[in-house]
Design a protein around this motif. Structure first.
Motif, PDB file in Angstrom:
ATOM      1  N   VAL A 204       0.996  -1.155   0.220  1.00 16.12           N
ATOM      2  CA  VAL A 204      -0.003  -0.194   0.030  1.00 16.12           C
ATOM      3  C   VAL A 204       0.798   1.255   0.061  1.00 16.12           C
ATOM      4  O   VAL A 204       1.934   1.375   0.543  1.00 16.12           O
ATOM      5  N   SER A 205       0.647   2.084  -0.749  1.00 23.97           N
ATOM      6  CA  SER A 205       1.497   3.510  -0.767  1.00 23.97           C
ATOM      7  C   SER A 205       0.315   4.482  -0.913  1.00 23.97           C
ATOM      8  O   SER A 205      -0.944   4.257  -0.997  1.00 23.97           O
ATOM      9  N   SER A 206       0.945   5.773  -0.967  1.00 23.03           N
ATOM     10  CA  SER A 206       0.130   6.932  -1.014  1.00 23.03           C
ATOM     11  C   SER A 206       0.897   7.982  -2.012  1.00 23.03           C
ATOM     12  O   SER A 206       1.876   7.671  -2.259  1.00 23.03           O
ATOM     13  N   SER A 207       0.088   8.836  -2.447  1.00 17.78           N
ATOM     14  CA  SER A 207       0.404   9.820  -3.331  1.00 17.78           C
ATOM     15  C   SER A 207       1.475  10.806  -2.836  1.00 17.78           C
ATOM     16  O   SER A 207       2.180  11.536  -3.192  1.00 17.78           O
ATOM     17  N   ILE A 208       1.417  10.686  -1.387  1.00 18.40           N
ATOM     18  CA  ILE A 208       2.304  11.616  -0.467  1.00 18.40           C
ATOM     19  C   ILE A 208       3.901  11.330  -0.651  1.00 18.40           C
ATOM     20  O   ILE A 208       4.756  11.820  -0.952  1.00 18.40           O
ATOM     21  N   GLU A 209       4.033   9.861  -0.733  1.00 15.63           N
ATOM     22  CA  GLU A 209       5.515   9.184  -0.772  1.00 15.63           C
ATOM     23  C   GLU A 209       5.830   8.978  -2.061  1.00 15.63           C
ATOM     24  O   GLU A 209       6.870   8.499  -2.354  1.00 15.63           O
ATOM     25  N   ASN A 210       4.782   8.794  -2.859  1.00 16.42           N
ATOM     26  CA  ASN A 210       5.041   8.179  -4.208  1.00 16.42           C
ATOM     27  C   ASN A 210       3.909   8.857  -5.385  1.00 16.42           C
ATOM     28  O   ASN A 210       3.073   8.550  -5.775  1.00 16.42           O
ATOM     29  N   ARG A 211       5.034   9.988  -5.726  1.00 18.30           N
ATOM     30  CA  ARG A 211       4.182  10.733  -7.001  1.00 18.30           C
ATOM     31  C   ARG A 211       4.092   9.992  -8.215  1.00 18.30           C
ATOM     32  O   ARG A 211       4.937   9.254  -8.659  1.00 18.30           O
ATOM     33  N   SER A 212       2.731  10.046  -8.757  1.00 18.36           N
ATOM     34  CA  SER A 212       2.728   9.381 -10.157  1.00 18.36           C
ATOM     35  C   SER A 212       2.854  10.272 -11.329  1.00 18.36           C
ATOM     36  O   SER A 212       3.303   9.919 -12.603  1.00 18.36           O
ATOM     37  N   HIS A 213       2.949  11.675 -11.197  1.00 15.43           N
ATOM     38  CA  HIS A 213       3.091  12.448 -12.209  1.00 15.43           C
ATOM     39  C   HIS A 213       4.193  13.380 -12.289  1.00 15.43           C
ATOM     40  O   HIS A 213       4.552  13.822 -11.299  1.00 15.43           O
ATOM     41  N   PRO A 214       5.291  13.184 -13.106  1.00 14.76           N
ATOM     42  CA  PRO A 214       6.224  14.106 -13.230  1.00 14.76           C
ATOM     43  C   PRO A 214       6.225  15.445 -13.031  1.00 14.76           C
ATOM     44  O   PRO A 214       5.065  15.964 -13.561  1.00 14.76           O
ATOM     45  N   VAL A 215       6.784  16.314 -12.201  1.00 13.72           N
ATOM     46  CA  VAL A 215       6.718  17.658 -11.949  1.00 13.72           C
ATOM     47  C   VAL A 215       7.086  18.547 -13.038  1.00 13.72           C
ATOM     48  O   VAL A 215       6.252  19.433 -13.568  1.00 13.72           O
ATOM     49  N   ASP A 216       8.089  18.173 -13.622  1.00 14.62           N
ATOM     50  CA  ASP A 216       8.575  19.080 -14.919  1.00 14.62           C
ATOM     51  C   ASP A 216       8.114  18.377 -16.224  1.00 14.62           C
ATOM     52  O   ASP A 216       8.729  17.653 -16.688  1.00 14.62           O
ATOM     53  N   ARG A 217       6.960  18.736 -16.920  1.00 14.09           N
ATOM     54  CA  ARG A 217       6.634  18.415 -18.045  1.00 14.09           C
ATOM     55  C   ARG A 217       6.050  19.704 -18.972  1.00 14.09           C
ATOM     56  O   ARG A 217       5.934  20.652 -18.648  1.00 14.09           O
ATOM     57  N   LYS A 218       6.335  19.150 -20.226  1.00 13.05           N
ATOM     58  CA  LYS A 218       5.839  20.204 -21.337  1.00 13.05           C
ATOM     59  C   LYS A 218       4.855  19.732 -22.186  1.00 13.05           C
ATOM     60  O   LYS A 218       4.622  18.562 -22.445  1.00 13.05           O
ATOM     61  N   ILE A 219       3.699  20.567 -22.174  1.00 12.36           N
ATOM     62  CA  ILE A 219       2.610  20.403 -22.736  1.00 12.36           C
ATOM     63  C   ILE A 219       2.696  20.268 -24.525  1.00 12.36           C
ATOM     64  O   ILE A 219       3.247  21.485 -24.679  1.00 12.36           O
ATOM     65  N   VAL A 220       2.232  19.386 -24.894  1.00 15.57           N
ATOM     66  CA  VAL A 220       2.676  19.598 -26.610  1.00 15.57           C
ATOM     67  C   VAL A 220       1.120  19.395 -27.088  1.00 15.57           C
ATOM     68  O   VAL A 220       0.309  18.399 -27.039  1.00 15.57           O
ATOM     69  N   ASN A 221       0.512  20.275 -27.912  1.00 10.41           N
ATOM     70  CA  ASN A 221      -0.649  20.243 -28.709  1.00 10.41           C
ATOM     71  C   ASN A 221      -0.387  19.755 -30.083  1.00 10.41           C
ATOM     72  O   ASN A 221       0.511  20.336 -30.919  1.00 10.41           O
ATOM     73  N   ILE A 222      -1.000  18.815 -30.538  1.00  8.64           N
ATOM     74  CA  ILE A 222      -0.867  18.203 -31.936  1.00  8.64           C
ATOM     75  C   ILE A 222      -2.046  18.190 -32.655  1.00  8.64           C
ATOM     76  O   ILE A 222      -3.067  17.942 -31.883  1.00  8.64           O
ATOM     77  N   SER A 223      -1.843  18.335 -33.896  1.00  8.48           N
ATOM     78  CA  SER A 223      -3.123  18.361 -34.609  1.00  8.48           C
ATOM     79  C   SER A 223      -2.720  17.766 -36.135  1.00  8.48           C
ATOM     80  O   SER A 223      -1.669  17.608 -36.390  1.00  8.48           O
TER      81      SER A 223
END
Ligand code: SF4
Length: 223
Positions: A204-223
């Motif tokens: 059992v874990s929690s989002s406090i000790e184990n983040r699942s989303h990288p902090v440093d990320r770049k949003i790319v819109n594609i079309s």
């Protein structure tokens, strides 16, 4: 298929997919009502750096069943994680998804609470957890701790249910307040829920000790 955007970090690409079949009262996804753009699976795969882990998230990715399978086919060789509410994960789909990792969100075990919160029954979600186990998927179940609605007692009941299926990986995540629906749970509340779940499960874990989303990320819109 329709996508909202790609979020790129050094190691992971998240494919953000619009629309959802649930109507959660405290929905945190600002992409749920984003119409997105229609692009082919091959076009999306062409924007994903080779070697990156790929997270398919929403909204709800399984709404686009055929397109989802095409995209996973295009991503052959890359680690794929499907983040889903589990409602549409039937056996026929799961048998075609072999080899990927699944993160399935179980909002509540109590059927009335689940229906009230999401607008849908949880029977198929519970069945999906059993099938993921039977089909030997690499998978994790997660529940959002929502103060006043889904707290340690409900989380303990979920953990007990999961222990009846197997020693399932279970993660408790912290609610992010939107629209004054609830509040952000305190660290001690999350820890209390983790301790309760650990009475039944070994991992059992929690989002406090184990983040699942990288902090440093770049949003790319594609079309
Ligand atoms: S399942 Fe997720 S995206 Fe869908 S309504 Fe619920 S919180 Fe929002």
């Amino acid at each position: 298929m329709r996508i909202s955007y790609l979020a790129l970090s050094d190691t992971r690409c998240t494919v953000q997919i619009p629309d959802c079949n649930f109507n959660c009262r405290g929905c945190f996804s600002n992409q749920r009502h984003n119409g997105g753009v229609e692009v082919s699976a091959a076009h999306i795969a062409g924007h994903i750096p080779p070697g990156n882990e790929v997270m398919l998230a929403g909204g709800e990715p399984t709404l686009y069943r055929q397109e989802l399978l095409s995209l996973i086919y295009e991503l052959d060789g890359q680690k794929v994680i499907l983040s889903t509410n589990g409602y549409l994960l039937d056996r026929s789909l799961l048998e075609k998804l072999g080899g990927i990792t699944v993160h399935i969100d179980l909002k509540a075990l109590n059927p009335e609470l689940h229906r009230w919160y999401t607008g849908k029954d949880n029977a198929t979600v519970l069945a999906a957890v059993q099938m993921l186990h039977d089909l030997e998927f690499d998978f994790e179940v997660s529940t959002v701790y929502i103060p006043g609605f889904v707290e340690a007692r409900e989380i303990g009941n979920i953990a007990r249910f999961l222990s009846g299926v197997g020693d399932i990986r279970y993660k408790i995540t912290r609610y992010v307040p939107v629209n004054d629906f609830s509040s952000r749970p305190g660290v001690h509340e999350i820890q209390d829920a983790v301790n309760t779940a650990r009475k039944y499960l070994g991992n059992v874990s929690s989002s406090i000790e184990n983040r699942s989303h990288p902090v440093d990320r770049k949003i790319v819109n594609i079309s």
